[in-house]
Scaffold this active site. Structure first.
Site, mmCIF file in Angstrom:
data_model
loop_
_atom_site.group_PDB
_atom_site.id
_atom_site.type_symbol
_atom_site.label_atom_id
_atom_site.label_comp_id
_atom_site.label_asym_id
_atom_site.label_seq_id
_atom_site.Cartn_x
_atom_site.Cartn_y
_atom_site.Cartn_z
ATOM 1 C CG MET A 30 26.541 26.026 55.466
ATOM 2 S SD MET A 30 26.635 27.804 55.753
ATOM 3 C CE MET A 30 28.218 27.948 56.542
ATOM 4 N N GLY A 31 28.420 22.362 52.801
ATOM 5 C CA GLY A 31 29.360 21.786 51.841
ATOM 6 C C GLY A 31 30.803 21.874 52.314
ATOM 7 C CG HIS A 37 30.545 17.990 57.010
ATOM 8 N ND1 HIS A 37 31.617 18.673 56.479
ATOM 9 C CD2 HIS A 37 29.724 18.925 57.537
ATOM 10 C CE1 HIS A 37 31.449 19.968 56.658
ATOM 11 N NE2 HIS A 37 30.307 20.155 57.304
ATOM 12 C CD GLN A 61 24.739 29.822 58.390
ATOM 13 O OE1 GLN A 61 23.719 29.184 58.121
ATOM 14 N NE2 GLN A 61 25.753 29.257 59.011
ATOM 15 C CD GLN A 148 31.170 18.556 72.500
ATOM 16 O OE1 GLN A 148 31.061 17.351 72.681
ATOM 17 N NE2 GLN A 148 31.997 19.327 73.200
ATOM 18 C CE LYS A 149 33.672 24.205 64.364
ATOM 19 N NZ LYS A 149 33.786 24.838 63.114
ATOM 20 C CG MET A 184 38.528 17.554 61.188
ATOM 21 S SD MET A 184 38.421 16.388 59.870
ATOM 22 C CE MET A 184 39.852 15.392 60.246
ATOM 23 C CB SER A 186 34.308 24.226 55.725
ATOM 24 O OG SER A 186 33.450 23.115 55.895
#
Ligand code: PAF
Length: 282
Positions: A30-31, A37, A61, A148-149, A184, A186
């Site tokens: 999603m940027g 990423h 979502q 995996q987060k 990490m 976003s």
């Protein structure tokens, strides 16, 4: 790097690669791209001929009181990162192309969507699985890469792929962490300085709980009590949504750890919901 905005063109581009016998690695995002990423993109490049990255902030979502409008968007920064990472294709469709008026088909994966995050975000995984299935149909990847987060997200997507015979290998890569262990995400951009410092309590809690587990304390109530105590000792933790030990396959809570278990946490720090997890062999 090729920038594609129209699903039909992405579809034809992928068909061309497939006809030439090239494998396609796909990293849906999603940027607001971060090192997590980029590690997925690197892995995709190592394992495939072509790497496609998508950026699409998927309205489906997000719940009505969630952060769809505020979700960080940084197209120029993302494009620069993707060029540097040498992604081959950026697929960045408009919402009107993805969900044209009259759109009414959704995919729902049963039970495992309703646990953990699903219990706090009704409809979230329905939105995730629907967009991922659409993206898989458009991009036609050989392999798709997830972090995996978002353990439950990967589990739900795996189940959809298995149940619907989707010919894609779902690859889950380890969580990438900041220097103090914070996973990490976003959404870390939402944290102010104080909250950012407080957020590393999540990783500390997971590490200390995994050490307890490895030392032979395998009972759920004891471990859960320990996790709650650690997390609530941090004054900026406003809410503990879940913190316990789960079966990595079914995502049910486990009474006594026998084999590998998933330690998973969701807390709110200020207004920001953060999740993390760790797989541990008892
Ligand atoms: O993990 C994400 O960024 C999103 O949930 C995904 C998989 C790109 C679907 O919108």
């Amino acid at each position: 790097m090729e920038l594609i905005r129209i699903p039909r063109i992405m579809h034809d581009t992928s068909r061309g690669h497939i006809l030439h016998g090239r494998s396609i690695g796909f990293v849906p995002t999603m940027g607001a791209l971060h090192e997590g990423h980029l590690s997925l993109i690197k892995r995709s490049k190592d394992e495939n001929d072509i790497t496609v990255v998508s950026i699409f902030v998927n309205p489906l979502q997000f719940g009505p009181s969630e952060d769809f409008q505020q979700y960080p968007r940084d197209t120029d920064g993302d494009v620069a990162k993707l060029r540097k990472a040498e992604a081959d294709v950026l697929f960045m469709p408009d919402a009107s192309q993805v969900y044209p008026s009259g759109f009414m088909t959704h995919i729902e994966v049963g039970e495992i969507s309703e646990k953990l995050c699903g219990a706090f975000r009704p409809g979230h995984f329905r939105g995730v699985v629907t967009i991922v299935a659409k993206l898989f149909n458009i991009v036609k990847p050989t392999r798709a890469y997830f972090g995996q987060k978002d353990f439950q997200q990967a589990a739900v997507i795996r189940k959809m792929v298995k149940d619907l015979d989707v010919p894609v290998d779902v690859v889950v890569s380890p969580t990438i962490r900041e220097h103090d262990g914070l996973a990490m995400s976003s959404r870390n951009l939402y944290l102010n300085e104080e909250e950012r410092k407080a957020a590393c309590v999540i990783y500390r809690c997971l590490i200390q709980t995994s050490e307890l587990l490895k030392s032979g304390i395998i009972n759920k109530e004891k471990l859960k009590g320990f996790m709650k105590e650690k997390l609530s000792a941090e004054p900026l933790v406003r809410e503990i949504q879940y913190a316990s030990m789960y079966d990595p396959e079914t995502l049910d809570e486990v009474e006594n750890a026998g084999k590998e278990v998933l330690l998973a946490v969701s807390v709110k720090i200020g207004g920001t919901r953060l999740i993390d997890n760790m797989l541990v062999k008892a």
